[in-house]
Design an enzyme around this catalytic site. Structure first.
Site, PDB file in Angstrom:
ATOM      1  N   GLY A 117      60.958 -16.298  43.210  1.00  0.00           N
ATOM      2  CA  GLY A 117      61.055 -14.830  43.137  1.00  0.00           C
ATOM      3  C   GLY A 117      61.673 -14.180  44.361  1.00  0.00           C
ATOM      4  N   SER A 118      62.683 -14.861  44.970  1.00  0.00           N
ATOM      5  CA  SER A 118      63.284 -14.303  46.184  1.00  0.00           C
ATOM      6  C   SER A 118      63.963 -12.962  45.914  1.00  0.00           C
ATOM      7  CB  SER A 118      64.303 -15.287  46.761  1.00  0.00           C
ATOM      8  OG  SER A 118      65.252 -15.626  45.768  1.00  0.00           O
ATOM      9  N   ALA A 120      63.432 -10.710  43.557  1.00  0.00           N
ATOM     10  CA  ALA A 120      62.465  -9.639  43.281  1.00  0.00           C
ATOM     11  C   ALA A 120      61.822  -9.168  44.583  1.00  0.00           C
ATOM     12  CB  ALA A 120      61.384 -10.137  42.311  1.00  0.00           C
ATOM     13  N   ALA A 121      61.481 -10.118  45.462  1.00  0.00           N
ATOM     14  CA  ALA A 121      60.827  -9.738  46.722  1.00  0.00           C
ATOM     15  C   ALA A 121      61.772  -8.914  47.597  1.00  0.00           C
ATOM     16  CB  ALA A 121      60.353 -10.992  47.464  1.00  0.00           C
ATOM     17  N   ASP A 163      58.625 -10.851  37.531  1.00  0.00           N
ATOM     18  CA  ASP A 163      58.841 -11.141  38.960  1.00  0.00           C
ATOM     19  C   ASP A 163      58.616  -9.893  39.812  1.00  0.00           C
ATOM     20  OD1 ASP A 163      59.828 -13.397  37.684  1.00  0.00           O
ATOM     21  OD2 ASP A 163      61.443 -13.697  39.124  1.00  0.00           O
TER      22      ASP A 163
HETATM   23  C1  MEV Z   1      62.914 -16.039  36.445  1.00  0.00           C
HETATM   24  O1  MEV Z   1      62.192 -16.005  37.680  1.00  0.00           O
HETATM   25  C2  MEV Z   1      61.957 -15.924  35.298  1.00  0.00           C
HETATM   26  C3  MEV Z   1      62.599 -15.802  33.918  1.00  0.00           C
HETATM   27  O2  MEV Z   1      61.535 -15.722  32.963  1.00  0.00           O
HETATM   28  C4  MEV Z   1      63.490 -14.598  33.801  1.00  0.00           C
HETATM   29  C5  MEV Z   1      62.699 -13.304  33.843  1.00  0.00           C
HETATM   30  O3  MEV Z   1      61.509 -13.266  33.491  1.00  0.00           O
HETATM   31  O4  MEV Z   1      63.324 -12.271  34.190  1.00  0.00           O
HETATM   32  C6  MEV Z   1      63.417 -17.056  33.573  1.00  0.00           C
END
Ligand code: MEV
Length: 327
Positions: A117-118, A120-121, A163
């Site tokens: 989750g880089s 998003a963070a 995320d």
């Molecule tokens: C990516 O970290 C996670 C996925 O489910 C995409 C998303 O939820 O946006 C693959």
């Protein structure tokens, strides 16, 4: 000058399926992205990133990528600047200052594009730092929503709220479509993370799963089965049944593999952790390369991963109950 940080995350269950409305349970972990925003008078944006698992780059731009001082693949730089651009636009909008310029400095101990989750963070911390620099404080729910808009745009409509909500709120969360909430009493989860040093292309991986799901009913059924695992996993969490959580993680990994988003190195790390006694292990995030997450109270899985060819780094991670915060 204002600094905020936000945590990365692992998926206990439900990545990919969450894009199609199934529930998912991501958990924030104690690796953070720190973003500093400093207002500048010329209305432009300068991005400095020293540690995004890249060699380090600095760019000044007023919309286009110009004056670039870059020694990393342009795709990664474009993705990183896309997220920062989006965060800056959200901050300008929230503060009603459409022409504000910033120098944005990013330091992150979350490997880039590796399922932790880089992006998003960085986006959550970036919006928080830039809005506070403009004198506006947003509640974490609004930060999560604005960060989601950015991910949605950069990932061309292929993003869930999982995320960004997890990074903004911290702790273990449950996301199903637009319904996002914290899981208040999650048990202690002894996370071990293995990282192969690589990265997957989230947009491409999501698009591949979408294609399979449209082509084959059994692929659509697989996505639904992941939703069933998540619902069963939620009961296991409520009952503090960590062994059952581990078994369900194994099942979840198998279904993600069937959907084509695992890789040889991810599978090798998953099996190394299981063979060393982990209660469960699975890839985390979009897949294709990057990280696995295992549950293990002993040192067995971490030590085994340390000696697994293809595993670049293995570390223990704690659930981080703090979401985005001012530094
Ligand atoms: C990516 O970290 C996670 C996925 O489910 C995409 C998303 O939820 O946006 C693959």
């Amino acid at each position: 000058m204002t600094t905020s940080s936000a945590p990365g995350k692992v998926y206990l269950f439900g990545e990919h399926a969450v894009v199609y409305g199934e529930p998912a349970v991501p958990c924030a972990v104690g690796r953070r992205a720190r973003v500093t925003a400093e207002r500048r008078d010329d209305g432009r944006v300068r991005v400095e990133a020293s540690d995004l698992s890249l060699d380090g780059f600095a760019i000044t731009y007023g919309g286009d990528l110009d004056e670039a001082d870059v020694n990393v693949p342009s795709g990664l730089v474009e993705a990183a600047t896309g997220y920062v651009d989006g965060a800056v636009d959200q901050a300008r909008d929230a503060a009603g200052e459409p022409d504000a310029g910033f120098t944005v400095t990013i330091e992150s101990d979350i490997p880039l594009g590796a399922g932790l989750g880089s992006s998003a963070a960085v986006v959550v911390a970036g919006i928080d730092a830039a809005t506070r620099e403009l004198g506006v404080e947003l509640p974490p729910e609004e930060l999560a929503d604005r960060a989601y808009q950015v991910e949605h745009e950069v990932q061309e409509g292929q993003a869930s709220r999982a995320d960004t909500f997890c990074s903004a709120m911290g702790g273990a969360v449950r996301v199903e479509g637009d319904d996002c909430r914290r899981i208040p009493d999650a048990p202690e989860l002894p996370f071990v993370i293995g990282y192969d040093g690589g990265a997957g292309n989230t947009g491409e991986l999501v698009a591949n799963v979408r294609g399979l799901r449209e082509q084959y009913t059994f692929a659509a059924d697989t996505v639904e089965a992941i939703g069933d695992i998540v619902r069963t996993g939620e009961h296991a969490l409520e009952n503090d049944d960590v062994e059952e959580v581990g078994r369900l993680m194994n099942f979840n990994h198998g279904l993600l593999s069937a959907l084509g988003v695992s890789s040889r190195s991810l599978d090798t790390m998953v099996w190394a952790a299981r063979d060393a006694g982990a209660m469960g292990a699975k890839l985390t995030g979009a897949g294709g390369g990057g990280c696995i997450v295992a549950l293990d109270t002993s040192e067995g899985a971490r030590t085994a991963l340390d000696y697994t060819p293809g595993c670049e780094e293995a570390f223990r991670a704690e659930l981080d109950t703090d979401g985005v915060r001012a530094e």
